[in-house]
Each structure stands twice: as structure tokens, then as C-alpha cells.
Design a protein around this motif. Structure first.
Motif, mmCIF file in Angstrom:
data_model
loop_
_atom_site.group_PDB
_atom_site.id
_atom_site.type_symbol
_atom_site.label_atom_id
_atom_site.label_comp_id
_atom_site.label_asym_id
_atom_site.label_seq_id
_atom_site.Cartn_x
_atom_site.Cartn_y
_atom_site.Cartn_z
ATOM 1 N N LEU A 97 0.824 -1.208 0.000
ATOM 2 C CA LEU A 97 0.000 0.000 0.000
ATOM 3 C C LEU A 97 0.857 1.256 0.000
ATOM 4 O O LEU A 97 0.520 2.246 -0.671
ATOM 5 N N THR A 98 1.962 1.259 0.732
ATOM 6 C CA THR A 98 2.814 2.450 0.756
ATOM 7 C C THR A 98 3.444 2.704 -0.609
ATOM 8 O O THR A 98 3.661 3.858 -0.995
ATOM 9 N N GLU A 99 3.715 1.638 -1.355
ATOM 10 C CA GLU A 99 4.216 1.817 -2.724
ATOM 11 C C GLU A 99 3.163 2.493 -3.594
ATOM 12 O O GLU A 99 3.477 3.387 -4.394
ATOM 13 N N VAL A 100 1.911 2.065 -3.449
ATOM 14 C CA VAL A 100 0.823 2.666 -4.226
ATOM 15 C C VAL A 100 0.650 4.140 -3.848
ATOM 16 O O VAL A 100 0.464 5.002 -4.717
ATOM 17 N N GLY A 129 -4.741 -2.218 -22.248
ATOM 18 C CA GLY A 129 -3.952 -1.231 -21.536
ATOM 19 C C GLY A 129 -4.321 -1.154 -20.070
ATOM 20 O O GLY A 129 -5.033 -2.008 -19.525
ATOM 21 N N PRO A 130 -3.871 -0.112 -19.377
ATOM 22 C CA PRO A 130 -4.056 -0.010 -17.930
ATOM 23 C C PRO A 130 -5.484 0.332 -17.546
ATOM 24 O O PRO A 130 -6.231 0.914 -18.323
ATOM 25 N N ALA A 131 -5.843 -0.073 -16.321
ATOM 26 C CA ALA A 131 -7.129 0.342 -15.773
ATOM 27 C C ALA A 131 -7.016 1.758 -15.243
ATOM 28 O O ALA A 131 -5.935 2.218 -14.868
ATOM 29 N N ALA A 132 -8.138 2.462 -15.227
ATOM 30 C CA ALA A 132 -8.142 3.819 -14.690
ATOM 31 C C ALA A 132 -7.897 3.789 -13.187
ATOM 32 O O ALA A 132 -8.215 2.813 -12.504
ATOM 33 N N ILE A 133 -7.305 4.855 -12.674
ATOM 34 C CA ILE A 133 -7.057 4.987 -11.246
ATOM 35 C C ILE A 133 -8.208 5.792 -10.650
ATOM 36 O O ILE A 133 -8.310 7.005 -10.867
ATOM 37 N N GLN A 149 -8.298 4.542 -3.797
ATOM 38 C CA GLN A 149 -6.869 4.461 -3.505
ATOM 39 C C GLN A 149 -6.602 4.616 -2.006
ATOM 40 O O GLN A 149 -7.333 5.305 -1.299
ATOM 41 N N PRO A 150 -5.547 3.972 -1.500
ATOM 42 C CA PRO A 150 -5.218 4.114 -0.083
ATOM 43 C C PRO A 150 -4.958 5.570 0.278
ATOM 44 O O PRO A 150 -4.355 6.314 -0.502
ATOM 45 N N THR A 151 -5.428 5.982 1.430
ATOM 46 C CA THR A 151 -5.308 7.308 2.059
ATOM 47 C C THR A 151 -6.217 8.373 1.448
ATOM 48 O O THR A 151 -6.400 9.429 2.041
ATOM 49 N N SER A 152 -6.787 8.137 0.281
ATOM 50 C CA SER A 152 -7.432 9.234 -0.463
ATOM 51 C C SER A 152 -8.616 9.836 0.279
ATOM 52 O O SER A 152 -8.793 11.061 0.294
#
Length: 646
Positions: free
Chosen positions: A219-222, A402-406, A411-414
Motif C-alpha cells: 500500500l505504501t508503494e501505491v 492497456g491499464p485500468a483507470a485509477i 486508492q489508499p489514504t485518499s
């Protein structure tokens, strides 16, 4: 006049504005008219002004002054005050602000996902009387607007306001929070403030600060990655550009005569039942748009007056037409469909009811075991039974490229950053937490994440003993009549284990859910069970039975397992006067079978003739146990549990 002189005069003009009072004190969104401040403890007031500006606050015969810092921030601390009000607060700098109707009482932060969000208006049939009789000016709610921040803690909230529990505003109150507040207010007569900071479909990681997630390496990496705004924006642009667009056409809307038009002549329609999913009625694995149609005879006495149509729940989205007029629409599956009809909609005799249903994935159609009828005056017309249907559009299975949307709020902490961090200076009585549905399937992590969030919020609010009361998830889903694995049971276990954290309490709700609805209607009992815990843990009613039986220990005696509990409340009982049900037993092979059980004083004795050497026992270990009937004499249910290791 040359440019230099004009610029100089403009600069002097701007400075003059500041020096002569044009700069203003500003307050965070939470500090406004009708707010509730925490009693019996020092509380803070804070805001912004010009650097060096003197700010004086007068409240309840107390006066405090300070000077804004170089960053324009100011903060004042007031001494503890007794419950009371309403009072007026005066803030004076170069401008003056008056805040009216301020109360001093107990402030509870209510947070989580949709079951804490769910407002009275969504349950206005069940709680019609409570809504009609709402007159509690000393119960107030501040609704925190939804927001997300990936870059760090925010200092302020989006604009909102405090509202009291009156006939005009009660529909906006969280059901769980309102009934909690009402019970506490009724018991103690203390003003109650609810700060509701909740968002549907959210995970616990989003509600925890970056500091609180230290030790969760993934999670900290994200979190670190998400702080790169350019990366987030680029990813979302790619996801949008690679999104597979559906090329189909809804025939019901594209034909010359629309399918909801009374002039439309139906051809090729087939029979189907409401309620029910079309996949269970001969339509295999269809995602798309299906139209339903029925001719309904309406007696003259039901026309010319307001009416309401109840269409249960529909998966996923619907548009409802009567006689060619759209009378309602809902864009997602969870709300109960209750559409108000104006007096001109229905006519005597034949009426054409048409429903356009759109389903994105999974089973589509009408959820069973919900109300499906039309009401007008004192009369009702049943809408269950045979309708006709026709498929208007079939969705191809999307292929992601391709990538999924963020999604920011996922997201963590948001959510912590945007919706909790701005509250940190506000003094609280305690926290109510109702969340977990979004973490089902991730129980091992939740065992660490829930205690981490509790510790984190206590640190953030500088309240090491901040009471934290939470809801153990209720029963949901299909009933199984054989012992089976259960992700919901695992998450309930994670919640149960979090009671090891001091100053926590858990409301057991294994009897309050609905098999077909993740948002059960009975939220009053959930709020009142939380209030019962608060009365003991926070308001010091020490002799109060506030919890149902909680597993304490077990021992093997021959071919039996004897289970002991805390919180037996003077004794144990079954709510149906039958033998204790939903107990399972297993030997070392962990192959569980249904067990016999009996109450023996404050213990339960469990056995099965199939298991001669028992080792493990479980209770109510299912998503939706068939008959979890073990209670204490206070009629509070026992928590599900197991003794077998992970």
C-alpha cells in the motif's frame, strides 16, 4: 501617467485594502452556524486570516485571542464547558463573524461505506412515522461532502452545513447515525452532533492515513506512486482512450415507434415473471438491455389521485414508463424502486406499464422477495406475476486494453486525506464505523487494517482512548444447508478479533440482514445496538448488558466440546425456544458436520454422533446462516466464531 507610477499606485491601493479591513477571517467548513462542540473537554477553533492579523473569539462568556501566523493560520483553545446552548459565537478580526445556534454536547464521527451513508429518505416506508415525527433540534448532523486527495491531507472540506433532525431535514440523516443519536439523546438529554463522513463502495485502506499504513509495504508503494500527478493523469487518459465502446443499438429506443409509446404494437415478445432474473427464466448469460411490458387494469377509484409504484430492486438500471410517460429512473441496482405518480398518470381501465432494464454483468432483472405493487389511496394492485419481455440490445464481453483507470476514492489514504484529515482539530466523543463489504475476500488483511485504522485515528485526533464502535457485517446472500466456506464469516471473524483493541465495541447484526440486499432495511436496531454499547463503554452504565455472547474458550470432554462465552447477560437462550442451531463440529481432518447443541448454564455443549473425537467447533459460519438462534437473556445475538486455525 507612466507604467511605473500606475503599478506603484496599484500596489499602495492593494496594501491599503488589507490595512483598512478588506482582509477577512476565514473558517473551515465544519465551523459554522448550528454546530455542536464537544462538552467536558478542551476544544479548538481554527481558521485563516492575514499574516499577523489579531483574531478574537468570544463564546459562552469566554474570550480568547491570538495572532495569525506567517502562513495565515490561527488556532485557539477554549476550556472545557458543560452541555448546553444554543449560544452565539463571535469571531472578530478585521471583519466580524457571528455563528448562531451553537450547542455544546457530544460529537460522534460516523464513517464507513454505503450502510453508514444510507439516508432516511431511502428507507422512508419503514421509518415513515419517525420521519413524520422528527422534532429534535438538539440532534444535528454535518454531512461531509465526498472528496478524494492522492497528494496528502487536505486542510478544509467542501462546503456543507449542520442540520437538525426536523421534518424538513431528517430525510438527509444517516439512518444508523440518527437512531444512535436519538437513543443517546433520549437517555441523557445531551445535544448530539453527528459528523457523517462516509462514501459507498469504499475500502478501509482509503480511510487510513499514510502514517497509519506504514508496515503495509504494497500500500505504501501505491501511495507513493499516486503522488505523481502526471503518472495518474497519463494512466487515466490511456484507460479512457483504450475503453471499449459498445457499438450496439437499443431497438426499443431506435425504432420509429418507441417501445414505451402506447401506439407501439408489440411483436415477438415472450412471457417472463416478475420478480426474478432473466438468466433463471430461459435467457442464458445475457448482459444488455431487456424491456418488460404489461397491461394493468386500474379501477377508477385509483385514478386522479397521487399514487406510488413499488418495483423492489432492479439489477442494474431502469427507466419506468406508464402510458408513454417516464415516471422514474434509477442508474444502479441498490436503491429500492419507489416511484411517485402524479394524479394524471393513471387512467381507468387498461394502462401500459413498460420498464427498460439495463444489466452490465451477472444476473439481470428483478430481485426476488421485494415489494412489487401499485398503491393509490387505500387500494393496491399486485404487479408480481407474468409480464412480457423482449431483448433490445446484447452487450459483447468487453476486452480491456492497456491499464485500468485509477479511481481516486479507491486508492489508499485518499478519503482520509480529503474527508477525515480536515476534522483532526475537532474534539470528539467517539467514532461509529460501519464498513467492510468492500473488503470481503480480504479478511486476513482486514485483521490488521481495522486495528491499524483505530490506532491511526486515535493518533490523528490526539485521543489515545477515543472510543471506537463498529458494526459486524450482517447476514447476506443465499442460505446453504450444508457447512461450507464463507468469506463473509472470515471478515466477521476479523472484526471480532479487533475487540482486543482497548476501548472498542462491536454490534453483532447476524440477525438483521437480508439475503437479497446488501443494504438491509432494518438499520434502526443497528443504531440502537451501537447506542447500547456506547451507554456502557462511554456513558458508564456499568451494569448494562450491551453485547450478545462472545466466544471465550472451548474444551474437549470426551466426544463433546464445551464452549464458554463472555457477555452471557444473566444467561443464554434461543430466540425460538428450540435447541441451539448452526453449530458445526469436526475432528482433526476439519471436515465439518452439523452438530447437536444444548445450553448448560453459561456454556454450550456441542456434539455429533458422526464425530467421535471432536477437535473444532464453529457457530453461524456462513454468509447467511439459516437459523443463528443463540442469544443471551437480554435478547442480543451471539457473534459467529470458529475454533479451528486458519
Amino acid at each position: 501617467m507612466n507604467q511605473y507610477k500606475r503599478a506603484t499606485l496599484f500596489l499602495y491601493f492593494v496594501l491599503g485594502m488589507v490595512l483598512h479591513g478588506y482582509a477577512q477571517i476565514k473558517l473551515p467548513g465544519l465551523i459554522c452556524d448550528s454546530m455542536v462542540l464537544q462538552r467536558d473537554t478542551k476544544f479548538k477553533l481554527w481558521g485563516w486570516a492575514s499574516p499577523g492579523e489579531k483574531v478574537t473569539v468570544s463564546f459562552n462568556s469566554k474570550h480568547q485571542s491570538t495572532v495569525a501566523g506567517e502562513d495565515g493560520k490561527w488556532l485557539l483553545k477554549f476550556p472545557a464547558m458543560k452541555a448546553g446552548g444554543p449560544y452565539t459565537m463571535k469571531l472578530k478580526g478585521r471583519n466580524t463573524i457571528l455563528l448562531n445556534g451553537v450547542l455544546i454536547g457530544d460529537v460522534w464521527l460516523c464513517s464507513g461505506q454505503s450502510n453508514m451513508v444510507h439516508q432516511m429518505k431511502l428507507h422512508n416506508i419503514t421509518y415513515a412515522s419517525d420521519i413524520a415525527n422528527a422534532n429534535y433540534p438538539q440532534i444535528r448532523q454535518f454531512w461531509v461532502p465526498t472528496g478524494a486527495n492522492l497528494n496528502g491531507p487536505s486542510e478544509n472540506l467542501a462546503k456543507s452545513e449542520w442540520k437538525s433532525a426536523n421534518l424538513k431535514d431528517i430525510n438527509e440523516f444517516s439512518v444508523v447515525a440518527f437512531f444512535f443519536a436519538k437513543r443517546i439523546f433520549t437517555e441523557y438529554g445531551i445535544p448530539i452532533g453527528i459528523i457523517n463522513s462516509s462514501v459507498g463502495g469504499t475500502s478501509i485502506e482509503s480511510w487510513t492515513s499514510e502514517e497509519g499504513l506504514k508496515g503495509f509495504d504494497r500500500l505504501t508503494e501505491v501511495i507513493t506512486t499516486n503522488k505523481d500527478t502526471a503518472y495518474v493523469n497519463t494512466t487515466n487518459r490511456k484507460a479512457l482512450s483504450n475503453q471499449v465502446k459498445r457499438e450496439g443499438i437499443d431497438k426499443g429506443l431506435s425504432e420509429a415507434v418507441k417501445w414505451y409509446d402506447p401506439a407501439y404494437k408489440p411483436k415477438g415478445w415472450r412471457n417472463i415473471n416478475i420478480p426474478g432474473y432473466w438468466e433463471d427464466q430461459g435467457v442464458s448469460e445475457l448482459d444488455g438491455v431487456v424491456w418488460y411490458r404489461k397491461e394493468v387494469d386500474i379501477p377508477e377509484s385509483m385514478t386522479g389521485i397521487p399514487a406510488i409504484v413499488h418495483m423492489g430492486r432492479i439489477v442494474d438500471a431502469d427507466r419506468f414508463y406508464i402510458n408513454g410517460k417516464q415516471v422514474g429512473a434509477t442508474g444502479y441496482q441498490y436503491p429500492q424502486r419507489r416511484y411517485i405518480l402524479t394524479p394524471d398518470v393513471l387512467k381507468p381501465g387498461k394502462n401500459i406499464f413498460v420498464i427498460r432494464v439495463e444489466n452490465q454483468h451477472g444476473k439481470g432483472g428483478f430481485v426476488p422477495d421485494k415489494p412489487y405493487h401499485l398503491e393509490a389511496g387505500k387500494l393496491s394492485v399486485d404487479l408480481k406475476g407474468e409480464w412480457q419481455y423482449k431483448v433490445a440490445e446484447v452487450y459483447a464481453t468487453p476486452v480491456r486494453k492497456g491499464p485500468a483507470a485509477i479511481s481516486a476514492q479507491a486508492q489508499p489514504t485518499s478519503l482520509y486525506n480529503a474527508m477525515i484529515a480536515p476534522l483532526r482539530n475537532y474534539s470528539l466523543k467517539g467514532v461509529l464505523w460501519y464498513q467492510g463489504e468492500n473488503n470481503v475476500g480480504n479478511a486476513n488483511s482486514y485483521k490488521k487494517l481495522l486495528p491499524a485504522l483505530i490506532t491511526d485515528w486515535r493518533n490523528q485526533f490526539s485521543m489515545p482512548d477515543l472510543p471506537f464502535l463498529y458494526v459486524q457485517l450482517p447476514n447476506l446472500g443465499d442460505m446453504r444447508y450444508q457447512p461450507a466456506a464463507s468469506n463473509l464469516a472470515l471478515l466477521r471473524e476479523a472484526m471480532l478479533q479487533s475487540l482486543k483493541v482497548p476501548f472498542t465495541g462491536m454490534a453483532v447484526t447476524i440477525d438483521l440482514g437480508e439475503w437479497n440486499d446488501i443494504h438491509p432495511d432494518n438499520k434502526k436496531d443497528i443504531g440502537e445496538r451501537l447506542a447500547l454499547i456506547a451507554r456502557h463503554l462511554v456513558y458508564a452504565e456499568k451494569n448494562l448488558t450491551y453485547s450478545g455472547p462472545i466466544f471465550k474458550s472451548s474444551k474437549i470432554e470426551g466426544n463433546q466440546i464445551v464452549v464458554s462465552f463472555d457477555h452471557v447477560g444473566g444467561g443464554m437462550m434461543t430466540i425460538d425456544d428450540d435447541s441451539p442451531a448452526q453449530f458445526e463440529i469436526a475432528g482433526a481432518d476439519r471436515k465439518f458436520v452439523w452438530a447437536n447443541a444444548k445450553i448448560a448454564g453459561d456454556q454450550i455443549v456441542v456434539w455429533s454422533d458422526q464425530i467421535l473425537s471432536p477437535k473444532y467447533v464453529r457457530y453461524a459460519w456462513a454468509d447467511n446462516p439459516v437459523n443463528p438462534n443463540l442469544y443471551n437473556l437480554a435478547k442480543l445475538p451471539a457473534s459467529p466464531f470458529r475454533t479451528d486455525p486458519e
